[in-house]
Design a protein around this motif. Structure first.
Motif, PDB file in Angstrom:
ATOM      1  N   THR A  94       0.910  -1.209   0.010  1.00 37.32           N
ATOM      2  CA  THR A  94       0.078   0.003   0.057  1.00 37.32           C
ATOM      3  C   THR A  94       0.968   1.065  -0.222  1.00 37.32           C
ATOM      4  O   THR A  94       2.043   1.282   0.959  1.00 37.32           O
ATOM      5  CB  THR A  94      -0.936  -0.030   1.349  1.00 37.32           C
ATOM      6  N   PHE A  95       0.484   1.957  -0.862  1.00 34.05           N
ATOM      7  CA  PHE A  95       1.323   3.338  -1.104  1.00 34.05           C
ATOM      8  C   PHE A  95       0.350   4.391  -1.410  1.00 34.05           C
ATOM      9  O   PHE A  95      -0.615   4.226  -2.140  1.00 34.05           O
ATOM     10  CB  PHE A  95       2.442   3.398  -1.752  1.00 34.05           C
ATOM     11  N   GLU A  96       0.811   5.643  -0.980  1.00 34.24           N
ATOM     12  CA  GLU A  96      -0.152   6.832  -1.330  1.00 34.24           C
ATOM     13  C   GLU A  96       0.326   7.543  -2.517  1.00 34.24           C
ATOM     14  O   GLU A  96       1.723   7.712  -2.472  1.00 34.24           O
ATOM     15  CB  GLU A  96      -0.229   7.827  -0.258  1.00 34.24           C
ATOM     16  N   THR A  97      -0.226   7.742  -3.606  1.00 36.34           N
ATOM     17  CA  THR A  97       0.262   8.503  -4.869  1.00 36.34           C
ATOM     18  C   THR A  97       0.179  10.122  -4.701  1.00 36.34           C
ATOM     19  O   THR A  97      -1.037  10.572  -4.823  1.00 36.34           O
ATOM     20  CB  THR A  97      -0.179   7.858  -6.142  1.00 36.34           C
ATOM     21  N   LYS A  98       1.203  10.633  -4.581  1.00 34.82           N
ATOM     22  CA  LYS A  98       1.210  12.206  -4.578  1.00 34.82           C
ATOM     23  C   LYS A  98       2.243  12.769  -5.609  1.00 34.82           C
ATOM     24  O   LYS A  98       3.358  13.166  -4.992  1.00 34.82           O
ATOM     25  CB  LYS A  98       1.353  12.746  -3.209  1.00 34.82           C
ATOM     26  N   LEU A  99       2.002  12.477  -6.954  1.00 35.89           N
ATOM     27  CA  LEU A  99       2.780  12.826  -7.826  1.00 35.89           C
ATOM     28  C   LEU A  99       3.174  14.381  -8.053  1.00 35.89           C
ATOM     29  O   LEU A  99       2.376  15.284  -7.467  1.00 35.89           O
ATOM     30  CB  LEU A  99       2.412  12.523  -9.043  1.00 35.89           C
ATOM     31  N   LEU A 100       4.535  14.683  -8.162  1.00 36.72           N
ATOM     32  CA  LEU A 100       5.246  15.854  -8.233  1.00 36.72           C
ATOM     33  C   LEU A 100       4.596  16.563  -9.543  1.00 36.72           C
ATOM     34  O   LEU A 100       4.236  15.778 -10.524  1.00 36.72           O
ATOM     35  CB  LEU A 100       6.621  15.958  -8.273  1.00 36.72           C
ATOM     36  N   LYS A 101       4.505  17.908  -9.539  1.00 40.39           N
ATOM     37  CA  LYS A 101       4.002  18.413 -10.833  1.00 40.39           C
ATOM     38  C   LYS A 101       5.277  18.477 -11.616  1.00 40.39           C
ATOM     39  O   LYS A 101       6.491  18.723 -11.181  1.00 40.39           O
ATOM     40  CB  LYS A 101       3.745  20.046 -10.549  1.00 40.39           C
ATOM     41  N   LYS A 102       4.997  18.394 -12.767  1.00 40.29           N
ATOM     42  CA  LYS A 102       6.083  18.296 -13.831  1.00 40.29           C
ATOM     43  C   LYS A 102       6.837  19.486 -13.787  1.00 40.29           C
ATOM     44  O   LYS A 102       6.569  20.799 -13.813  1.00 40.29           O
ATOM     45  CB  LYS A 102       5.884  18.003 -15.187  1.00 40.29           C
ATOM     46  N   ASN A 103       8.156  19.515 -13.794  1.00 33.98           N
ATOM     47  CA  ASN A 103       8.998  20.818 -13.634  1.00 33.98           C
ATOM     48  C   ASN A 103      10.779  20.216 -13.729  1.00 33.98           C
ATOM     49  O   ASN A 103      10.856  19.046 -13.564  1.00 33.98           O
ATOM     50  CB  ASN A 103       8.985  21.428 -12.406  1.00 33.98           C
ATOM     51  N   LYS A 104      11.425  21.184 -14.395  1.00 33.59           N
ATOM     52  CA  LYS A 104      12.767  20.818 -14.767  1.00 33.59           C
ATOM     53  C   LYS A 104      13.641  20.336 -13.540  1.00 33.59           C
ATOM     54  O   LYS A 104      14.650  19.799 -13.808  1.00 33.59           O
ATOM     55  CB  LYS A 104      13.172  21.952 -15.697  1.00 33.59           C
ATOM     56  N   PHE A 105      13.235  20.843 -12.166  1.00 32.01           N
ATOM     57  CA  PHE A 105      13.951  20.520 -11.136  1.00 32.01           C
ATOM     58  C   PHE A 105      13.953  19.363 -10.475  1.00 32.01           C
ATOM     59  O   PHE A 105      14.611  18.827  -9.798  1.00 32.01           O
ATOM     60  CB  PHE A 105      13.928  21.821 -10.087  1.00 32.01           C
ATOM     61  N   SER A 106      12.786  18.655 -10.597  1.00 32.67           N
ATOM     62  CA  SER A 106      12.329  17.489  -9.680  1.00 32.67           C
ATOM     63  C   SER A 106      11.783  16.431 -10.470  1.00 32.67           C
ATOM     64  O   SER A 106      11.742  15.348 -10.229  1.00 32.67           O
ATOM     65  CB  SER A 106      11.713  17.614  -8.548  1.00 32.67           C
ATOM     66  N   ARG A 107      10.936  16.785 -11.678  1.00 33.15           N
ATOM     67  CA  ARG A 107      10.219  15.706 -12.324  1.00 33.15           C
ATOM     68  C   ARG A 107      10.168  16.275 -13.941  1.00 33.15           C
ATOM     69  O   ARG A 107       9.078  16.899 -14.224  1.00 33.15           O
ATOM     70  CB  ARG A 107       8.768  15.893 -11.771  1.00 33.15           C
ATOM     71  N   PRO A 108      11.338  15.835 -14.492  1.00 31.26           N
ATOM     72  CA  PRO A 108      11.296  16.437 -15.978  1.00 31.26           C
ATOM     73  C   PRO A 108      10.473  15.659 -16.881  1.00 31.26           C
ATOM     74  O   PRO A 108      10.424  15.991 -18.104  1.00 31.26           O
ATOM     75  CB  PRO A 108      12.829  16.208 -16.106  1.00 31.26           C
ATOM     76  N   GLY A 109       9.960  14.583 -16.561  1.00 32.67           N
ATOM     77  CA  GLY A 109       9.133  13.727 -17.314  1.00 32.67           C
ATOM     78  C   GLY A 109       9.958  12.940 -18.209  1.00 32.67           C
ATOM     79  O   GLY A 109       9.227  12.244 -19.395  1.00 32.67           O
ATOM     80  N   THR A 110      11.134  12.575 -18.146  1.00 31.11           N
ATOM     81  CA  THR A 110      12.061  11.754 -18.959  1.00 31.11           C
ATOM     82  C   THR A 110      11.855  10.292 -18.967  1.00 31.11           C
ATOM     83  O   THR A 110      11.466   9.970 -17.494  1.00 31.11           O
ATOM     84  CB  THR A 110      13.546  12.082 -18.806  1.00 31.11           C
ATOM     85  N   ALA A 111      11.444   9.554 -19.725  1.00 29.80           N
ATOM     86  CA  ALA A 111      11.295   8.443 -19.622  1.00 29.80           C
ATOM     87  C   ALA A 111      12.231   7.386 -19.045  1.00 29.80           C
ATOM     88  O   ALA A 111      13.399   7.596 -19.530  1.00 29.80           O
ATOM     89  CB  ALA A 111      10.929   7.456 -21.342  1.00 29.80           C
TER      90      ALA A 111
END
Length: 218
Positions: free
Chosen positions: A50-67
């Motif tokens: 069990t885990f809670e999903t609290k995804l970061l907003k896409k941004n270049k400093f922590s979630r670049p969205g790179t596959a």
């Protein structure tokens, strides 16, 4: 009687035939082993977690969205923020665009998961994307940040239990070997992270052994 030349030709043909048969046997054995291994993997059932999903907003400093195309390992970290919890650290990653605004020394940081002091697991980054956590291994690993109560960096029992369960889940999901594919940030860069597992090598080996035992159902 056969001439010497003809005998040599026959002998060479015989050697080639034997070699070909030997290669075919080896290939068949390797194929059979691979098939058995794949069937074994298929039979594995992912443990409930069990885990809670609290995804970061896409941004270049922590979630670049790179596959993240291929997962080849799991990297364990510690937050180096004694007393903070999973959501605190998740929010720090999410707020990096604001924190970096106007700063000369930009911070790039994140993790796929953060485990809190009560064992809660928060997912920050989708498993199909990279996180900024493990330097040269960002491109092929899943990262886990762990909270800790004090500056020793030792995880409490709730955090350690959740970490064991999560790493077991990821090893089964991606067909990873704990002894080889579960590593510390320290193993990538030499950074003292996670501190307690770097300073206590025996505890680190014990942790990986527990994961391996859980995978084997012991």
């Amino acid at each position: 009687m056969l001439s010497k030349k003809r005998k040599r030709v026959v002998r060479c043909g015989l050697v080639i035939s034997i070699a070909a048969v030997f290669i075919l046997i080896i290939c068949s054995v390797v194929t059979a082993i691979g098939r058995q291994r794949r069937e074994k993997i298929k039979q594995k059932i992912l443990p409930q977690i069990t885990f809670e999903t609290k995804l970061l907003k896409k941004n270049k400093f922590s979630r670049p969205g790179t596959a993240l195309k291929k997962v080849r390992g799991v990297v364990v970290h510690y937050t180096a923020n004694p007393g903070t919890d999973a959501v605190d650290n998740r929010n720090y990653f999410n707020n990096l665009p604001r924190i970096n605004k106007g700063s000369k020394n930009k911070i790039y940081a994140s993790s796929h998961f953060v485990i809190g002091l009560e064992g809660q697991i928060v997912q920050c980054i989708p498993l199909e994307e990279i996180a900024y956590a493990s330097n040269d291994r960002n491109s092929d690993t899943i990262s886990i940040e762990c909270c800790h109560p004090d500056k020793t960096g030792e995880f409490n029992q709730a955090t350690l239990q959740a970490l064991t369960e999560l790493v077991t889940y990821l090893c089964i999901k991606y067909d990873l070997e704990p002894e080889e594919d579960v590593i510390r940030h320290y193993d990538v860069t030499g950074k003292m992270c996670p501190l307690y597992f770097v300073e206590h090598e025996d505890e680190w080996e014990s942790f990986k052994k527990k994961v391996a035992e859980r995978i084997e159902g012991k």
